[in-house]
Motif scaffolding. Structure first.
Motif, PDB file in Angstrom:
ATOM      1  N   LYS A   3      -0.573  -1.720  -5.854  1.00  0.00           N
ATOM      2  CA  LYS A   3      -0.225  -0.359  -6.244  1.00  0.00           C
ATOM      3  C   LYS A   3       1.193   0.013  -5.801  1.00  0.00           C
ATOM      4  CE  LYS A   3      -4.989   1.341  -6.371  1.00  0.00           C
ATOM      5  NZ  LYS A   3      -6.016   2.241  -5.787  1.00  0.00           N
ATOM      6  N   LYS A   4       1.571  -0.369  -4.598  1.00  0.00           N
ATOM      7  CA  LYS A   4       2.887  -0.012  -4.087  1.00  0.00           C
ATOM      8  C   LYS A   4       4.000  -0.734  -4.856  1.00  0.00           C
ATOM      9  CE  LYS A   4       1.863   2.829  -0.673  1.00  0.00           C
ATOM     10  NZ  LYS A   4       1.784   2.365   0.717  1.00  0.00           N
ATOM     11  N   THR A   5       3.715  -1.923  -5.367  1.00  0.00           N
ATOM     12  CA  THR A   5       4.723  -2.675  -6.121  1.00  0.00           C
ATOM     13  C   THR A   5       4.739  -2.325  -7.604  1.00  0.00           C
ATOM     14  OG1 THR A   5       3.152  -4.500  -6.421  1.00  0.00           O
ATOM     15  CG2 THR A   5       4.671  -4.645  -4.544  1.00  0.00           C
ATOM     16  N   GLY A   6       3.761  -1.527  -8.056  1.00  0.00           N
ATOM     17  CA  GLY A   6       3.667  -1.187  -9.478  1.00  0.00           C
ATOM     18  C   GLY A   6       2.965  -2.240 -10.300  1.00  0.00           C
ATOM     19  N   LEU A   7       2.556  -3.334  -9.667  1.00  0.00           N
ATOM     20  CA  LEU A   7       1.912  -4.424 -10.408  1.00  0.00           C
ATOM     21  C   LEU A   7       0.463  -4.108 -10.757  1.00  0.00           C
ATOM     22  CD1 LEU A   7       3.444  -7.439  -8.465  1.00  0.00           C
ATOM     23  CD2 LEU A   7       3.967  -6.721 -10.801  1.00  0.00           C
ATOM     24  N   TYR A   8      -0.146  -3.175 -10.057  1.00  0.00           N
ATOM     25  CA  TYR A   8      -1.517  -2.769 -10.380  1.00  0.00           C
ATOM     26  C   TYR A   8      -1.592  -2.293 -11.829  1.00  0.00           C
ATOM     27  CZ  TYR A   8      -6.148  -0.621  -9.625  1.00  0.00           C
ATOM     28  OH  TYR A   8      -7.490  -0.283  -9.698  1.00  0.00           O
ATOM     29  N   ASP A   9      -0.641  -1.431 -12.207  1.00  0.00           N
ATOM     30  CA  ASP A   9      -0.623  -0.921 -13.585  1.00  0.00           C
ATOM     31  C   ASP A   9      -0.236  -2.029 -14.568  1.00  0.00           C
ATOM     32  OD1 ASP A   9      -1.359   1.600 -12.732  1.00  0.00           O
ATOM     33  OD2 ASP A   9       0.706   2.334 -12.611  1.00  0.00           O
TER      34      ASP A   9
END
Length: 545
Positions: free
Chosen positions: A208-214
């Motif tokens: 989530k913090k790296t934006g890779l979750y999305d």
């Protein structure tokens, strides 16, 4: 700069499209049934045991799929018994009978459920292995089979949910396997499935913090094709073994004070991106050896299978003790709507491999071959492939697979009738290589080609019309002087004929000094100097010390 993930969509098989499009209110079959023998079909076999299967049969009638499973074809149905389905219906929709499901939304849900329990291929229990099923269901998803409780078909678990009550109920158009649970259709993307498992909280926070979750939650491309990811995740307990007990600990180790975690050059972002491939790989689908492309550009995962043990990023020190990352089987092969995730048993750090010997088969290495979207003797246009191209993009047979072929995997790629062909290679580690190509040449081959490597010409003209006698065969020294080598001794056809004994299957040395300055995939282009057929077998890359 943010990372942009480019993916190729996978092609859903024609039979899947026929099923989805043809079994609605008007399934195109009417009241007719096309049988191959007088034996009962799947639909009729289910009908004959109402004490066990009447509820599922009612669902078939409600959705219009009864006629399809009564018709000519090849199917596998995983059928929950009445005592399982009846309480499921009551809990899911608050009704006691299938006939009480009347809204369009309810009927669509039942359709999804039936399609998820049905494969467009006849598969008996002996065909189930650890990992994914041999074909997709009619929702386009792969079911999984696993033996977590031990060997034997009695311990087989489907999708980690259902066990067999009865299996291999044979019908004229396929198999019925009776199961003790209703299989849950996939709806969530991989990150959500990992998060729901509850064992990877640090990993999920990092996604989530790296934006890779999305990024990893996207299910479809802009053109509507399916996206797939395979994610390798550490549990909190695995992190703890390395002294990492929180997200801050993880960031301290890999980001080194840089808090812009969404920046692709950020150390933590790179480390997390390295944990995902842009392909759909259950453990059984991971190659016996080679590299897996990751979201982190120019950085691949090295894999080797020895005695059924998967070794990820095995160290290459040459010493007696080597280290590697393994999968935790109890927490791996978990499917999602857009892929699958595995759990690893130690930190999976970015690995820089040494150059290794690679055979690249332009047929069986293709994702469309692996997913069975393209089959032997099928006519296809160039746009059906994601990593192969040719011009003009004619509709023609592009590969042939026969047990009599003295070729790698018994197949070859037919390069006849076009101006040029392009192939995207597997990952090649940084290094220097000998670069060879093998084809079925000689009397039946007519083409001559200039080979290009990443759009630059390399080597002399590849003249496939050369006969073995013209290049010094079988004298290996004379052949080497002429730029040729015999085929591989270990490649044989079903009858045992060796490629090295076949005058028609020789390897042409394109260059002995192919330089690959970074770890990446490359483009091979063959441009016709003289048009004509060439049954292309494989490209070969041999590391040079």
């Amino acid at each position: 700069m943010k990372r942009i993930i480019k993916l190729s969509g996978i092609v859903i098989s024609t039979i899947l499209l026929v099923f989805i499009a043809g079994v609605g209110c008007d399934d195109g079959l009417g009241d007719k049934t096309f049988l191959t023998t007088d034996e009962l079909t799947i639909a009729q076999t289910l009908d004959a045991s109402p004490e066990k299967f009447s509820t599922f049969v009612e669902m078939l009638h409600l959705t219009g799929y009864y006629t399809s499973l009564q018709s000519y074809g090849s199917y596998t149905c995983f059928v929950p018994v009445n005592e399982v389905l009846d309480p499921y219906i009551k809990e899911r929709w608050g009704v006691n009978l299938v006939s009480e499901l009347t809204t369009q939304e309810q009927i669509e849900e039942v359709k999804e459920l039936v399609k998820f329990h049905t494969m467009a291929k006849s598969v008996g229990a002996s065909g189930f292995i650890e990992g994914r099923m041999p074909d997709t269901t009619y929702t386009g998803d792969y079911l999984t089979s696993s033996y977590l409780l031990g060997g034997g078909i009695g311990n087989l678990i489907i999708n980690r949910e259902a066990k067999f009550l009865q299996y291999d109920i044979r019908s004229d158009n396929g198999y019925i396997h009776c199961i003790d649970k209703v299989l849950t259709p996939y709806s969530d993307p991989v990150p959500v499935v990992i998060e729901r498992a509850g064992k990877h909280t640090i990993f999920i926070e990092a996604l989530k913090k790296t934006g890779l979750y999305d990024d990893f939650s996207v299910k479809l491309t802009e053109t509507g094709n399916k996206k797939n990811f395979t994610i390798f995740a550490e549990t909190d307990s695995v992190f703890a073994l390395s002294g990492i007990n929180s997200f801050d600990d993880l960031a301290d180790k890999y980001a080194e004070g840089d808090t812009d975690y969404e920046e692709v050059t950020n150390g933590l972002n790179r480390w997390m991106a390295y944990h995902a491939t842009v392909s759909f790989l259950y453990s059984a689908d991971i190659p016996d050896e080679g590299y897996l492309s990751t979201v982190l550009e120019n950085n691949a995962i090295k894999v080797d299978k020895n005695d059924d043990v998967l070794k990820i990023n095995e160290s290459e020190t040459g010493g007696e003790v080597e280290t590697w990352v393994s999968l935790v089987s109890d927490y791996s092969n978990y499917p999602a709507k857009n892929g699958v995730y595995h759990t690893v048993d130690t930190l999976m750090d970015i690995f820089i491999p040494k150059a290794k010997h690679i055979l690249f088969d332009p047929v069986s290495s293709q994702p469309e071959y692996i997913s069975r979207a393209i089959r032997s003797m099928n006519k296809v246009t160039a746009d059906k492939y994601s990593e192969v191209d040719w011009y003009p993009p004619t509709n023609t047979v592009r590969f042939i697979q026969r047990s009599k072929n003295v070729n790698l995997d018994w197949n070859f790629f037919d390069m006849g009738g076009c101006v040029w062909y392009e192939f995207i290679t597997p990952i090649l580690a940084k290094g220097k290589y000998e670069f060879l190509v093998c084809s079925n040449g000689g009397n039946n081959a007519r083409g001559k080609f200039q080979v290009y490597w990443d759009d630059e010409p390399v080597g002399s003209i590849y003249d496939v019309t050369k006969k073995a006698s013209q290049v010094g065969a079988p004298d290996s020294v004379a052949m080497e002087a002429n730029g040729w080598r015999l085929g591989k001794e270990w490649i044989t056809n079903k009858a045992g004929t060796k490629q090295s004994d076949s005058n028609g299957c020789m390897r042409f040395i394109i260059t002995k000094e192919l330089l690959c300055p970074v770890q990446k995939r490359h483009k091979i282009k063959l441009v016709a100097v003289k048009s004509g057929g060439i049954p292309l077998d494989y490209f070969e890359f041999i590391p040079v010390d």
